[in-house]
Design a protein around this motif. Structure first.
Motif, mmCIF file in Angstrom:
data_model
loop_
_atom_site.group_PDB
_atom_site.id
_atom_site.type_symbol
_atom_site.label_atom_id
_atom_site.label_comp_id
_atom_site.label_asym_id
_atom_site.label_seq_id
_atom_site.Cartn_x
_atom_site.Cartn_y
_atom_site.Cartn_z
ATOM 1 N N CYS A 103 26.891 -21.216 34.348
ATOM 2 C CA CYS A 103 27.180 -21.534 32.938
ATOM 3 C C CYS A 103 27.265 -20.237 32.122
ATOM 4 O O CYS A 103 26.779 -19.190 32.549
ATOM 5 N N ASP A 104 27.895 -20.330 30.943
ATOM 6 C CA ASP A 104 28.059 -19.117 30.138
ATOM 7 C C ASP A 104 26.696 -18.669 29.578
ATOM 8 O O ASP A 104 25.708 -19.409 29.671
ATOM 9 N N LEU A 105 26.656 -17.457 29.051
ATOM 10 C CA LEU A 105 25.401 -16.960 28.487
ATOM 11 C C LEU A 105 25.589 -16.773 26.979
ATOM 12 O O LEU A 105 26.370 -15.925 26.533
ATOM 13 N N ASP A 106 24.898 -17.617 26.196
ATOM 14 C CA ASP A 106 24.939 -17.482 24.744
ATOM 15 C C ASP A 106 23.761 -16.610 24.335
ATOM 16 O O ASP A 106 22.618 -16.855 24.747
ATOM 17 N N LEU A 107 24.063 -15.572 23.535
ATOM 18 C CA LEU A 107 23.009 -14.636 23.135
ATOM 19 C C LEU A 107 22.989 -14.507 21.623
ATOM 20 O O LEU A 107 24.036 -14.569 20.974
ATOM 21 N N GLY A 116 21.296 -21.845 24.091
ATOM 22 C CA GLY A 116 22.282 -22.732 24.723
ATOM 23 C C GLY A 116 21.853 -23.124 26.131
ATOM 24 O O GLY A 116 20.664 -23.082 26.467
ATOM 25 N N SER A 117 22.853 -23.437 26.968
ATOM 26 C CA SER A 117 22.516 -24.044 28.256
ATOM 27 C C SER A 117 21.772 -23.100 29.202
ATOM 28 O O SER A 117 21.168 -23.557 30.174
ATOM 29 N N SER A 118 21.774 -21.789 28.929
ATOM 30 C CA SER A 118 21.003 -20.875 29.792
ATOM 31 C C SER A 118 19.507 -21.148 29.699
ATOM 32 O O SER A 118 18.762 -20.833 30.623
HETATM 33 MG MG MG Z 1 26.851 -22.209 26.400
#
Ligand code: MG
Ligand code: GTP
Length: 557
Positions: free
Chosen positions: A226-230, A215-217
């Motif tokens: 921004c959030d962290l998608d893992l 994602g945006s990371s």
């Molecule tokens: Mg995200």
């Protein structure tokens, strides 16, 4: 500056290539790499993962602890660099990168646990704490400096708008917005640190496990905060299942009817609660098609979403990253469009009937694929697919074909970057393009790079490039799609009308991005007329009204 204003692409590129400081722009410029203009996503990720494997994060008293910490750690290992930041409650941390993974192991071996506490089970992790001592005589003054450029703090909105007001052109404003708000090097390092922290915990429970950000990371479109998608993957490699080996591990089958990975994600959630320092507010969403565990990471101030085996999400991030790397205008333009959508309330932090950042990004890429008289700025996904070789074949979960050309150096130069349009011109053209787009009959597809027939009558149809039968904006309601059409028309009209900088500070992006209520309030406060307070109250009412309608709240500064 002149290059940006006049839209001269080559000088503009040169300018950007020298000023790019964000982590995601990895155009190689070493003399040994003259023929290699682009590094691949896999190379960039491998570099970040290796960095995280030789780094740890230390909680300290303040920036002033640098000398002491540096002196202490360098007794055990050689240090590559130290980066300082503060979390939202003002606690200080230093990310220390060592020269090698063995160096880090050496330092971790030298760590201790807190005094015996019956309620705490000791554990090891790359997040540690530095004990303060009174005797500072032995502190070495290091031959290095602390990298402390803004840490992970988001730029103050007032400062940002002041900078935008002082720009010389809308193109410069767009570039400034990107430079000031894009995720910085430390932001990326910390995201890989959290992934590494989880990976070390799960390694002891699962064979061949990996935890990767997506994602945006990592896709080049992430902003600070921004959030962290893992994604957690647990791949059985050919080597692990080698049929010539005669000793085979006994298996543990998952019993009890439910999908095994729902059960395992329950364990993952429990583990986060019990064994991962910094992980708080763990939330299980396990009945969705892709089970997710949400949590907050206290030491790094991150909101994290951990899912299992969603490898196609990583390939999607790779695709977006590659598009962003191909031309220096892609990321700044996407940033301003995302920011504009947030300002006018088209996007919302809560999931719902509205468009989100991911489909918005596809809309920008699609626009940049359109052919002008000079050619197009981005190639279609079909081109990337056709140019793929054997080494590019990737099959994700559920047999999803995620094959496309990975090495952009092999992409023919005439398939991208074929227009000299300035960022200002592109932004206006973006709004005009969608103001005239036939949303009723046409779908947006970056596969073809041209509008295609909609296969159904959903309000907005944006084809998922890796799963052609899916619409990534299926959630968007007719009402929200109408608002999208209205807002792009408004924005096109506003930008096209031009501005008079002599008369007002609200020119270019300032007018487009600053929330109307906040702007009017500021003006009223400047006037300082108490009779006007009635209007100020009205502004708050407008906010309440917006909130009722599910639109984002105006930030009053
Ligand atoms: Mg995200
Ligand atoms: P922000 O978090 O808003 O900054 O952007 P993001 O790109 O990280 O979006 P989000 O967190 O919503 O999603 C993370 C990633 O999941 C995206 O970048 C996509 O790769 C993928 N993704 C999001 N929505 C969809 C969808 O509807 N379909 C598919 N296939 N992938 C999606």
């Amino acid at each position: 500056q002149t290059a940006i204003n006049t839209g001269k692409l080559n000088s503009f590129r040169k300018l950007l290539n020298t000023s790019f400081k964000t982590c995601n722009c990895l155009c190689m410029r070493n003399s040994s790499d003259v023929n290699k203009r682009f590094v691949s996503f896999d190379e960039a990720v491998a570099q970040r993962r290796a960095e995280a494997r030789r780094s740890f994060v230390v909680q300290v008293n303040s920036e002033a602890s640098f000398n002491e910490l540096y002196g202490y750690c360098s007794k055990y290992a050689s240090i590559n660099g130290v980066h300082h930041y503060k979390n939202s409650v003002g606690e200080h941390f230093m990310l220390v990168e060592f020269a090698s993974e063995d160096n880090l192991k050496e330092v971790i071996r030298s760590c201790s646990v807190h005094q015996k506490d019956i309620d705490v089970m000791a554990l090891q992790s790359p997040f540690v704490w530095f004990r303060a001592v009174n005797d500072k005589k032995g502190a070495i003054v290091p031959n290095a400096t602390l990298s402390c450029i803004n840490g992970t703090e988001e730029v103050d909105e007032d400062v940002l708008f002041e900078q935008l007001i002082n720009c010389n052109s809308v193109s410069e404003q767009i570039q400034t917005l990107y430079d000031k708000t894009a995720l910085n090097d430390l932001g990326v390092r910390l995201r890989y640190m959290v992934a590494r922290q989880l990976e070390t915990v799960f390694e002891s429970m699962y064979a061949n496990v990996a935890v990767r950000p997506f994602g945006s990371s990592v896709n080049g479109f992430g902003k600070m905060g921004c959030d962290l998608d893992l994604v957690l993957t647990n791949v059985v490699t050919d080597e692990m299942s080698d049929p010539s080996k005669r000793l085979i591990f006994q298996e543990k089958k998952c019993e009890g009817g439910r999908s095994p990975w729902q059960r395992h994600m329950e364990l993952v959630a429990e583990t986060l609660e019990l064994r991962v320092p910094g992980a708080t507010r763990v939330h299980r969403i396990l009945h969705a098609r892709v089970p997710i565990v949400k949590f907050a990471h206290y030491f790094t101030d991150m909101e994290c979403d951990l899912c299992y085996n969603n490898v196609s999400g990583v390939y999607m991030s790779e695709l977006l990253w590659m598009y962003g790397t191909l031309d220096p205008r892609v990321r700044p333009l996407t940033f301003v469009v995302r920011r504009w959508a947030q300002t006018v309330g088209l996007t919302n932090i809560h999931p719902g009937r509205w468009i989100t950042n991911f489909p918005l990004t596809l809309m920008v890429l699609f626009f940049l694929q359109q052919k002008t008289k000079d050619g197009s700025i981005l190639p279609s996904f079909k081109t990337l697919f056709q140019k793929a070789g054997k080494e590019d074949i990737r099959i994700a979960e559920e047999n999803l074909n995620c094959t496309f050309l990975r090495d952009l150096n092999k992409l023919p130069a005439e398939t991208y970057g074929q227009s000299d349009a300035s960022l200002e011109a592109l932004l206006l053209q973006f709004f005009e393009f969608y103001a005239q787009f036939d949303f009723e009959d046409k779908a947006i597809s970056i596969i073809e790079g041209i509008p295609v027939r909609k296969p159904n009558n959903l309000a907005l149809y944006i084809v998922n490039p890796l799963e052609q039968a899916l619409n990534v904006s299926r959630n968007v309601s007719f009402e929200e799609c109408e608002r999208l059409k209205l807002e792009v028309r408004n924005a096109a009209w506003q930008l096209d009308a031009g501005y008079d900088r002599e008369k007002s500070d609200d020119w270019g992006l300032v007018a487009l991005l600053e929330k109307k209520a906040a702007r009017s309030l500021k003006r009223l406060l400047k006037v300082g007329n108490s009779q006007r307070l009635v209007s100020v109250k009205d502004l708050f009412n407008e906010d309440e009204e917006n909130e009722k309608n599910g639109k984002s709240k105006t930030k009053l500064t």
